[in-house]
Design a protein around this motif. Structure first.
Motif, short mmCIF file in Angstrom:
data_model
loop_
_atom_site.label_atom_id
_atom_site.label_comp_id
_atom_site.label_asym_id
_atom_site.label_seq_id
_atom_site.Cartn_x
_atom_site.Cartn_y
_atom_site.Cartn_z
N GLU A 1 0.85 -1.38 -0.11
CA GLU A 1 -0.22 -0.14 0.12
C GLU A 1 0.86 1.24 0.02
OE1 GLU A 1 -0.64 -2.48 2.09
OE2 GLU A 1 -2.44 -3.36 1.56
N LEU B 1 1.48 2.76 -3.40
CA LEU B 1 0.31 3.39 -3.99
C LEU B 1 0.07 4.77 -3.25
CD1 LEU B 1 -2.48 3.70 -5.62
CD2 LEU B 1 -3.50 2.45 -3.90
N LEU B 2 0.42 4.66 -1.97
CA LEU B 2 0.27 6.25 -1.45
C LEU B 2 1.37 7.13 -1.68
CD1 LEU B 2 -0.70 4.66 2.19
CD2 LEU B 2 -2.06 5.98 0.60
N ARG C 1 -14.60 9.03 -7.57
CA ARG C 1 -15.03 7.63 -7.34
C ARG C 1 -16.58 7.77 -7.62
NH1 ARG C 1 -11.73 4.60 -2.57
NH2 ARG C 1 -9.86 4.85 -3.64
N TYR D 1 -4.08 10.82 6.50
CA TYR D 1 -3.42 9.84 6.12
C TYR D 1 -1.94 10.27 5.96
CZ TYR D 1 -6.69 6.43 4.00
OH TYR D 1 -7.61 5.42 3.57
N ASP E 1 -12.59 7.71 1.92
CA ASP E 1 -12.17 6.22 1.81
C ASP E 1 -13.59 5.31 2.40
OD1 ASP E 1 -10.39 4.00 1.57
OD2 ASP E 1 -10.24 3.71 3.75
N ARG F 1 -13.03 12.39 -3.21
CA ARG F 1 -12.27 12.40 -2.02
C ARG F 1 -11.06 12.95 -2.02
NH1 ARG F 1 -9.24 6.39 -0.78
NH2 ARG F 1 -8.36 7.13 0.96
N ARG G 1 0.50 8.65 -5.05
CA ARG G 1 -0.38 9.73 -5.01
C ARG G 1 -0.07 10.75 -4.38
NH1 ARG G 1 -5.36 5.99 -1.45
NH2 ARG G 1 -6.07 4.95 -3.43
C1 IPM Z 1 -8.69 2.77 -1.17
C2 IPM Z 1 -7.70 1.98 -0.61
C3 IPM Z 1 -6.62 2.56 0.10
C4 IPM Z 1 -6.69 3.76 0.79
C5 IPM Z 1 -5.44 1.60 0.72
C6 IPM Z 1 -5.24 0.42 -0.16
C7 IPM Z 1 -4.31 2.29 1.17
O1 IPM Z 1 -8.54 1.59 0.71
O2 IPM Z 1 -8.05 3.35 -2.41
O3 IPM Z 1 -9.55 3.27 -0.80
O4 IPM Z 1 -6.96 3.71 2.19
O5 IPM Z 1 -6.67 4.60 0.33
#
Ligand code: IPM
Ligand code: MG
Length: 368
Positions: free
Chosen positions: A90, A93-94, A107, A142, A249, A135, A97
């Motif tokens: 994860e 991905l973070l 979304r 976060y 989220d 979002r 972003r």
């Molecule tokens: C989302 C996921 C992510 C988040 C995780 C995978 C880090 O739940 O994209 O909604 O919490 O943003």
């Protein structure tokens, strides 16, 4: 002029399986619609950790900053559960972003007619549902400092910090008003201004941007807990929902399930415009890596394919082609083509991931 560029990061679990189907679709748009892309592929998440010991290699990060759009599959899996927090899938991905500064996460939660029966809610409450959650994605709890697990006397204390600056709120508010103008012209902003100072500031700034720049858009506010309740009670009252990183989220998972299947929902994460006018952008399905069905050809590729449709719309100025792809998906569902996640008692046998991809390409072909 060179073709627009896409970096594909299939990631973990079902990520690579669904991405194979997206590539078929991208190939079709290249062959049949003259939309050619320069595509490169790289690792993210556990796959990157296995090769490099980090969930996102610096070279991959640098590539992501250069391309016109990143398309990501999914990250994570039980194999990585015991890894140190700093290298968990994860985190890859973070980091994308955060470093790409993708502050606006779009979304959509749309209920396809053919699937209205799949919702856990009554059909008339969800049929025709079409809402968009915006979002905030790069700030809030976060990322706020201080954070960590500290020693306090003889016990540990876990700390995260909810923190928003005015400019962070203002830019995502603008993104939501802009979207609303092209949809139902309504924004509902959700926070907890009754208990959180960051929520009070959020509400103030959203009101200021609204009055100064978007007075023609209808704006309302809800406490996020009430918002969650209203989403389940009467989701069609909403058009665009604007909210912070953590509430977003939670609320987006809730909204996703209204539509019946998490396997259907795409997302776009957008940042500021680049020199060529396109926004920094990453597209990914809302679902995760689904380790329980990985490698079984059961995954539903639709969320990832619809994420590419969002790329066509938001990165490549091809809204009509995006609609063509969305209509093809709708057609295939209306024809009764179903992956395993969309089966109900009495249905014929499910199609595989690859058969679903093929069916969508066939429907695209028929659209010409
Ligand atoms: C989302 C996921 C992510 C988040 C995780 C995978 C880090 O739940 O994209 O909604 O919490 O943003
Ligand atoms: Mg989530």
């Amino acid at each position: 002029m060179s073709n627009p560029s896409i970096l594909i990061l299939p990631g973990d679990g079902i990520g690579p399986e669904v991405m194979t189907e997206v590539r078929k679709v991208i190939g079709w748009f290249g062959d049949k619609r003259g939309l050619a892309f320069d595509i490169s592929e790289d690792l993210v998440g556990g796959a990157a950790y296995d090769k490099h010991g980090t969930p996102l290699h610096d070279d991959t990060m640098a590539k992501a900053q250069e391309v016109d759009a990143v398309l990501l599959g999914a990250v994570g899996g039980p194999k990585y559960d015991e890894l140190d927090f700093s290298v968990k899938p994860e985190r890859g991905l973070l980091r994308l972003r955060k470093e790409m500064d993708l502050f606006a996460n779009l979304r959509p939660a749309q209920c396809f007619d053919a699937l209205a029966d799949f919702s856990s809610l009554k059909k008339d409450i969800v049929a025709g549902l079409d809402i968009m959650i915006v979002r905030e994605l790069t700030s809030g709890v976060y990322f706020g400092e201080p954070r960590g697990i500290f020693k306090e006397g003889n016990e540990r204390v876990g700390i995260n910090t909810q923190r928003y600056t005015e400019s962070e709120i203002a830019r995502v508010a603008r993104a939501s008003f802009e979207l609303a103008k092209r949809r139902g012209n309504k924004v509902c902003s959700m926070e907890k201004a009754n208990v959180m100072e960051s929520g009070i500031l959020w509400r103030d700034v959203v009101n200021e941007i609204h009055q100064a720049e978007y007075p023609e858009v209808e704006l309302s506010h809800m406490y996020a807990d009430n918002g969650a309740m209203q989403l389940v009670r009467a989701p069609k009252q909403f058009d665009v929902i604007l909210t912070d990183n953590l509430f977003g989220d939670v609320l987006s998972d809730c909204a996703a399930m209204l539509t019946g299947s998490l396997g259907m929902l795409p997302s776009a994460s957008l940042g500021a415009p680049m020199a060529n006018g396109r926004p920094k952008a990453l597209y990914e399905p809302v679902h995760g890596s689904a380790p329980d069905i990985t490698g079984q050809s059961k995954a539903n590729p639709i969320a990832c394919i619809l994420s590419f449709a969002m790329a066509l719309r938001y990165s490549f100025d091809s809204g009509d082609e995006a609609t063509r792809l969305e209509t093809a998906v709708e057609q295939v569902l209306a024809d009764g083509v179903r992956t395993a996640d969309l089966m109900q008692a009495g249905d014929a046998s499910p199609v595989t991931t690859s058969q679903m991809g093929d069916a969508i390409v066939t429907a695209l072909e028929a659209s010409l």
